[in-house]
Scaffold this active site. Structure first.
Site, PDB file in Angstrom:
ATOM      1  N   ARG A   1       0.843  -1.213   0.000  1.00 22.43           N
ATOM      2  CA  ARG A   1       0.000   0.000   0.000  1.00 22.43           C
ATOM      3  C   ARG A   1       0.872   1.255   0.000  1.00 22.43           C
ATOM      4  O   ARG A   1       0.480   2.303  -0.502  1.00 22.43           O
ATOM      5  CB  ARG A   1      -0.954  -0.011   1.203  1.00 22.43           C
ATOM      6  CG  ARG A   1      -1.771   1.259   1.326  1.00 22.43           C
ATOM      7  CD  ARG A   1      -3.018   1.107   2.182  1.00 22.43           C
ATOM      8  NE  ARG A   1      -2.810   0.415   3.423  1.00 22.43           N
ATOM      9  CZ  ARG A   1      -2.148   0.899   4.491  1.00 22.43           C
ATOM     10  NH1 ARG A   1      -1.628   2.110   4.455  1.00 22.43           N
ATOM     11  NH2 ARG A   1      -2.029   0.187   5.591  1.00 22.43           N
TER      12      ARG A   1
ATOM     13  N   TYR B   1     -15.501  14.767 -17.225  1.00 25.09           N
ATOM     14  CA  TYR B   1     -16.095  13.440 -17.106  1.00 25.09           C
ATOM     15  C   TYR B   1     -17.111  13.504 -15.956  1.00 25.09           C
ATOM     16  O   TYR B   1     -16.800  14.023 -14.873  1.00 25.09           O
ATOM     17  CB  TYR B   1     -14.973  12.443 -16.820  1.00 25.09           C
ATOM     18  CG  TYR B   1     -15.430  11.048 -16.512  1.00 25.09           C
ATOM     19  CD1 TYR B   1     -16.208  10.330 -17.408  1.00 25.09           C
ATOM     20  CD2 TYR B   1     -15.089  10.440 -15.311  1.00 25.09           C
ATOM     21  CE1 TYR B   1     -16.622   9.044 -17.122  1.00 25.09           C
ATOM     22  CE2 TYR B   1     -15.485   9.144 -15.022  1.00 25.09           C
ATOM     23  CZ  TYR B   1     -16.262   8.452 -15.932  1.00 25.09           C
ATOM     24  OH  TYR B   1     -16.679   7.181 -15.649  1.00 25.09           O
TER      25      TYR B   1
ATOM     26  N   ASP C   1      -6.206  17.521 -16.447  1.00 31.85           N
ATOM     27  CA  ASP C   1      -6.518  16.134 -16.785  1.00 31.85           C
ATOM     28  C   ASP C   1      -6.145  15.953 -18.260  1.00 31.85           C
ATOM     29  O   ASP C   1      -6.804  16.476 -19.156  1.00 31.85           O
ATOM     30  CB  ASP C   1      -8.010  15.859 -16.528  1.00 31.85           C
ATOM     31  CG  ASP C   1      -8.403  14.416 -16.830  1.00 31.85           C
ATOM     32  OD1 ASP C   1      -7.718  13.772 -17.641  1.00 31.85           O
ATOM     33  OD2 ASP C   1      -9.416  13.941 -16.277  1.00 31.85           O
TER      34      ASP C   1
ATOM     35  N   LYS D   1      -7.330   4.629 -20.003  1.00 31.64           N
ATOM     36  CA  LYS D   1      -7.585   4.995 -21.400  1.00 31.64           C
ATOM     37  C   LYS D   1      -6.315   4.806 -22.245  1.00 31.64           C
ATOM     38  O   LYS D   1      -5.777   3.737 -22.281  1.00 31.64           O
ATOM     39  CB  LYS D   1      -8.126   6.428 -21.429  1.00 31.64           C
ATOM     40  CG  LYS D   1      -9.242   6.698 -20.392  1.00 31.64           C
ATOM     41  CD  LYS D   1     -10.429   5.821 -20.645  1.00 31.64           C
ATOM     42  CE  LYS D   1     -11.611   5.931 -19.701  1.00 31.64           C
ATOM     43  NZ  LYS D   1     -11.523   6.424 -18.382  1.00 31.64           N
TER      44      LYS D   1
HETATM   45  C1  LIG Z   1     -11.245  12.571 -18.782  1.00 38.88           C
HETATM   46  C2  LIG Z   1     -11.453  11.539 -17.721  1.00 38.88           C
HETATM   47  N1  LIG Z   1     -10.964  11.753 -16.488  1.00 38.88           N
HETATM   48  C3  LIG Z   1     -11.149  10.851 -15.480  1.00 38.88           C
HETATM   49  C4  LIG Z   1     -11.858   9.688 -15.687  1.00 38.88           C
HETATM   50  C5  LIG Z   1     -12.045   8.710 -14.560  1.00 38.88           C
HETATM   51  O1  LIG Z   1     -11.164   7.640 -14.739  1.00 38.88           O
HETATM   52  P1  LIG Z   1     -11.409   6.121 -14.247  1.00 38.88           P
HETATM   53  O2  LIG Z   1     -12.589   5.597 -14.969  1.00 38.88           O
HETATM   54  O3  LIG Z   1     -10.125   5.454 -14.602  1.00 38.88           O
HETATM   55  O4  LIG Z   1     -11.631   6.192 -12.773  1.00 38.88           O
HETATM   56  C6  LIG Z   1     -12.384   9.420 -16.961  1.00 38.88           C
HETATM   57  C7  LIG Z   1     -13.144   8.186 -17.223  1.00 38.88           C
HETATM   58  O5  LIG Z   1     -13.736   8.006 -18.265  1.00 38.88           O
HETATM   59  C8  LIG Z   1     -12.176  10.372 -18.005  1.00 38.88           C
HETATM   60  O6  LIG Z   1     -12.664  10.175 -19.238  1.00 38.88           O
END
Ligand SMILES: Cc1ncc(COP(=O)(O)O)c(C=O)c1O
Length: 398
Positions: free
Chosen positions: A58, A111, A183, A208
């Protein structure tokens, strides 16, 4: 050799370093929850930070650390921390630093669950937020208050592909002592490196493009040594670490990022151009098209535009729903950035928990369809969309 001058592909392959345990060629999976100590004194020294080593997975694991070294290298940060998911990384970037009464300026196109975390969960805990269109610099400037600690945005943003000027927003924020978090999930470090443009911390849903094969849920943060040390300490306390096996899969996927992104960039542009020329397509949002409202900013900070496309068909919601039934190669699924192409409807799927009012404000209409263009042959993807659009048009009767 000056290792800092090596190309992106060389660094994505060798960024973890060559000093692997037991002369292993590939970094092994350290599938162990804990590590033994040479002596009671050694254990005590590790806990006191007097020597380097591993205590408990962890808190840190060699497979995960190989991955973290590669990520820091590719994004141009001092260090990186990998998390169990992108959402774990989103809470992991704010919570080590904020307290009740602090304020976050956030992009209003995010998101869906990220919007809900910042505007819903954090609000319940007394952390305030203001959601703005971060491509509007005055809106960012006006949203900052004396309590603001962070400005957070996606660029390009999910799902509409809005692009924010990272240099300009970083300048505005730094004047007021506000940290900028980008992000970078849609762009990846192959196409855009926000730290080079003034951002303080980069975040990814590594589920992704970074992993790229659709077999891992993971997230990561990259930034300065001090910020990542605070973030890693928090991750250990909250237990949001990734498993060693998922680190192994993530690192394996990361080694082909540049090769995959070159194809995503080429296919994304080809499919966006095809859709833009189609008589039954109302709008196409792709940062690589001159018609995109932030195309000039995108060209300034991105070297390629990826595979994410948002488009609206004539016939509105009914055709949007219908077209997803007829693709034969492109898979009907949420997520994005995988080597295969995916199609989904944000208003009823990824962004269904975002209020209709906020969706309308972002241009996230009920007729918007999102495709993640994969690495298949572009002509096959175009042929698949062509037949699916024709079938949906016939079914809906527009
Ligand atoms: C732009 C973006 N940020 C964050 C996330 C969240 O990621 P996770 O699904 O790996 O928790 C996503 C998920 O689709 C995303 O598209």
């Amino acid at each position: 050799m000056d290792k800092k001058k090596l190309g992106f592909t060389t660094r994505q392959i060798h960024g973890e370093g060559h000093d692997k345990p037991m002369y292993a060629h590939v970094m092994p999976i350290f599938q162990t929850s804990t590590f033994s100590f040479e002596s009671p004194e050694h254990g005590a020294d590790l806990f006191a930070g007097k020597c380097k080593g591993h205590i408990y997975t962890r808190l840190g694991n060699p497979t995960t650390e190989a991955l973290e070294r590669t990520l820091a290298n590719l994004e141009g940060g001092d260090d990186a921390a990998v998390f169990a998911s992108g959402l774990a990384a989103v809470h992991g970037v704010f919570l080590p630093f904020v307290k009740v009464g602090d304020h976050i300026v956030s992009g209003d196109t995010l998101y869906g669950p990220c919007l809900n975390m910042i505007g819903g969960t954090f609000a319940k805990w007394g952390i305030k937020s203001t959601f703005v269109d971060t491509s509007d610099l005055d809106a960012v400037r006006n949203a900052i208050t004396p309590d603001t600690k962070f400005c957070f945005f996606e660029s390009p943003a999910n799902p509409t592909n809005r692009v924010t000027d990272i240099v300009a927003v970083s300048e505005i924020c730094h004047e007021k002592g506000v940290k900028v978090v980008v992000d970078n999930t849609f762009a990846t470090p192959f196409n855009q490196r926000p730290l080079e443009f003034g951002a303080d911390i980069v975040m990814h849903s590594a589920t992704k493009y970074l992993n790229g094969h659709g077999d891992v849920i993971a997230g990561c943060l990259i930034g300065s040594e001090d910020d990542i040390a605070a973030i890693r300490h928090f991750r250990g306390n909250f237990g949001s670490n990734i498993s060693p096996f998922d680190s192994f899969l993530f690192l394996r996927g990361l080694k082909t990022l540049s090769m995959r992104m070159e194809v995503h960039n080429k296919n994304g542009l080809a499919v966006a151009k095809y859709l833009e020329s189609h008589p039954d397509v109302e709008t196409v949002s792709y940062p690589g098209l001159p018609s995109h409202p932030n195309h000039e900013v995108a060209k300034k900070q991105m070297s390629g535009f990826g595979g994410m496309i948002a488009f609206e068909l004539k016939g509105g919601f009914e055709t949007a729903k219908e077209v997803q039934k007829h693709t034969e190669i492109i898979i009907l699924a949420v997520s994005l950035g995988t080597i295969d192409s995916l199609i989904q409807h944000p208003a009823s799927m990824t962004h269904s928990k975002v209020s209709k009012e906020l969706r309308d404000q972002q241009g996230l209409t009920d007729s918007l369809v999102r495709i993640s263009v994969g690495c298949e042959d572009a002509e096959d993807l175009i042929a698949d969309l062509d037949q699916a659009i024709a079938k949906s048009k016939a079914a809906v009767g527009v």
